[in-house]
Write a protein that holds these residues in place. Structure first.
Motif: not given
Length: 387
Positions: A315, A330, A334, A346, A348
Motif C-alpha cells: 500500500l 486504502d 476498498s 487488500i 491489511k
C-alpha cells in the motif's frame, strides 16, 4: 455557393456563459461570463432570448428595460423587412427565391433566440426547400436550436432526420459535420466511448465551427478518448496526432493528463486530473453533469493500469506512486474492489495489495453460456411462431 454557407446560429457560447453564471461555485468566472453573455446578446439583437433569461433567472441576469426595448424595436423592423421580401418573392418570383426568403426569415428568428417561432419558420423552410444539401443544413440548424435550449428530444429527432437525408446523398462535409454533432450529443449523455470514436474520426476533417470552436472540439476529443482508448491507441491516435499537438500548448492540462497516464507518472496524472476537473469538467455545460463519474472512472483506469503490471505490491508503494496518503489509497481501493471495479484484494495485516486476475478461460466459458442462453430463447420464440 449560398447553400454551402453555414451560419453559426444560434450562438452556442451564450448558454455556456449562462450556465457559468447560474453556478455559485464558479464565481471567479462570473465577471467574464456576464460580459461575454451581454455582448453576444447585443451583437445579435437577441430580444426574445434576453427576455426569457431575465424572466427565468432575474438574480443571474437582471433586466435592462431600455436595452430590451431597443432590441425589440430592431427585431420588429428587421422582421417586417424580411416579411416584405417573402411577400414579394411569393408574388413575382420563383421557387428558389421563395425558399431563400423563407430561410432568411427562419435564420433571423434562430439568430435572435426565439425558440418557438424559429422552429416553426425552419420547418416551413424545410418543406419549401428542394435541394438536399440545403435541407440537411436546415435540419442541422434545428439540431443546434436543440443544443442551445438544452432540448434533448429536439436534438435526437433532427439528428436522425439528418442521418436519413445524408444517406440519400449527402456530401462529405455534411457527413463529417453530423459526426461531430452526434459525438457531442453522445458525450453529453455520458456515452464517452462511442462519442469519442466519432470525434476522433472527424479530428482531421473538422469543419463544424458553428457548433463549437476547434480548441473546444480537440479538448472534448482528448477528454472522451483518454477514458475509452487502450494504452497503445492512446499513443497512436492522440499523443502522436498532429491536430492534438497543435492545440496542446494552449491547453497544457490535457497534455499533462494524457501523457502522464501513458508514461505511468501517476502522481502527476492525479494532479492533472484534479486540475482538469476544475478547469474543464465542472465549468462545462456538456461535461459538468458527468464530472464525478469521469474522475472516478479515470482513477479506476489508472489503478488498473498500475496493478496489472504486478502480482502484489505494498500500500505504501502504491500511495507513493499516486502521490497520496496510504489511508486515501486504502479507502478508495476498498470501495472500488467492493463494487467489482478492481480485481485485487487488500491484506491489511501486511499492508499488501494482491491482484486477482480473472481467468480468461472462465470468462470465455461464461460468455458462451450467456450467448447460448440467448440463442436458445430465440429458438424457442421462433418455434412458437412457426408452430
Amino acid at each position: 455557393m449560398a447553400d454551402e454557407v453555414v451560419f453559426p446560429i444560434p450562438n452556442l457560447t451564450l448558454p455556456q456563459n449562462l450556465f457559468i453564471l447560474s453556478n455559485p461555485l464558479l464565481k471567479h468566472l462570473h465577471e467574464n461570463a456576464r460580459k461575454e453573455l451581454l455582448e453576444g446578446i447585443k451583437a445579435d439583437q437577441m430580444a426574445p432570448y434576453y427576455r426569457s433569461i431575465t424572466t427565468s433567472s432575474p438574480s443571474v441576469v437582471p433586466l435592462d428595460k431600455q436595452l430590451l426595448a431597443a432590441m425589440e424595436k430592431e427585431n420588429e423592423e428587421e422582421l417586417k423587412r424580411l416579411d416584405e421580401r417573402l411577400a414579394e418573392a411569393e408574388k413575382i418570383e420563383g421557387e428558389s427565391e421563395i425558399s431563400d426568403a423563407l430561410k432568411a426569415r427562419a435564420n433571423y428568428l434562430t439568430k435572435i433566440g426565439d425558440k418557438d417561432r424559429s422552429l416553426e419558420a425552419q420547418n416551413l423552410a424545410l418543406e419549401k426547400t428542394p435541394g438536399l444539401g440545403s435541407r440537411i443544413d436546415i435540419v442541422l440548424t434545428i439540431s443546434r436550436i436543440g443544443f442551445f435550449f438544452n432540448d434533448n428530444l429536439l436534438v435526437t429527432t433532427n439528428m436522425s432526420k439528418a442521418e436519413k437525408l445524408i444517406d440519400e446523398g449527402g456530401d462529405w462535409d455534411r457527413r463529417n459535420r453530423l459526426k461531430v454533432y452526434n459525438g457531442v450529443h453522445l458525450i453529453s449523455t455520458r456515452q464517452f466511448k462511442r462519442g469519442g470514436e466519432l470525434l476522433l474520426d472527424a479530428l482531421s476533417t473538422f469543419t463544424a465551427t458553428e457548433l463549437l470552436s476547434y480548441n473546444d472540439f480537440v479538448a472534448l476529443t482528448v477528454i472522451a478518448n483518454t477514458l475509452s482508448l487502450k494504452r497503445v491507441d492512446l499513443k497512436k491516435k492522440l499523443i502522436s496526432a498532429p491536430e492534438v499537438n497543435q492545440v496542446l500548448p494552449e491547453l497544457p492540462v490535457l497534455g499533462d493528463l494524457v501523457k502522464n497516464l501513458y508514461d505511468c507518472h501517476y502522481d502527476r496524472f492525479f494532479v492533472a486530473l484534479a486540475t482538469l476537473e476544475q478547469t474543464h469538467l465542472i465549468p462545462s455545460r456538456i461535461l459538468s453533469p458527468h464530472a464525478r463519474f469521469y474522475v472516478r472512472e479515470m482513477r479506476i483506469l489508472a489503478y488498473s493500469q498500475l496493478l496489472e503490471s504486478y502480482r502484489s505490491l505494498t500500500l505504501e508503494s502504491l500511495s507513493g506512486a499516486f502521490g497520496v496518503s496510504v489511508e486515501f489509497v486504502d479507502s478508495e481501493l476498498s470501495r472500488f474492489i467492493a463494487n467489482g471495479r478492481l480485481h485485487c484484494s487488500i491484506d491489511k495485516v501486511h499492508g499488501i495489495v494482491e491482484t486477482t486476475r480473472p481467468s480468461l478461460k472462465n470468462a470465455q466459458y461464461e460468455t458462451v453460456v450467456k450467448q447460448g442462453d440467448v440463442l436458445l430463447n430465440e429458438v424457442q420464440r421462433l418455434s412458437k411462431v412457426l408452430y
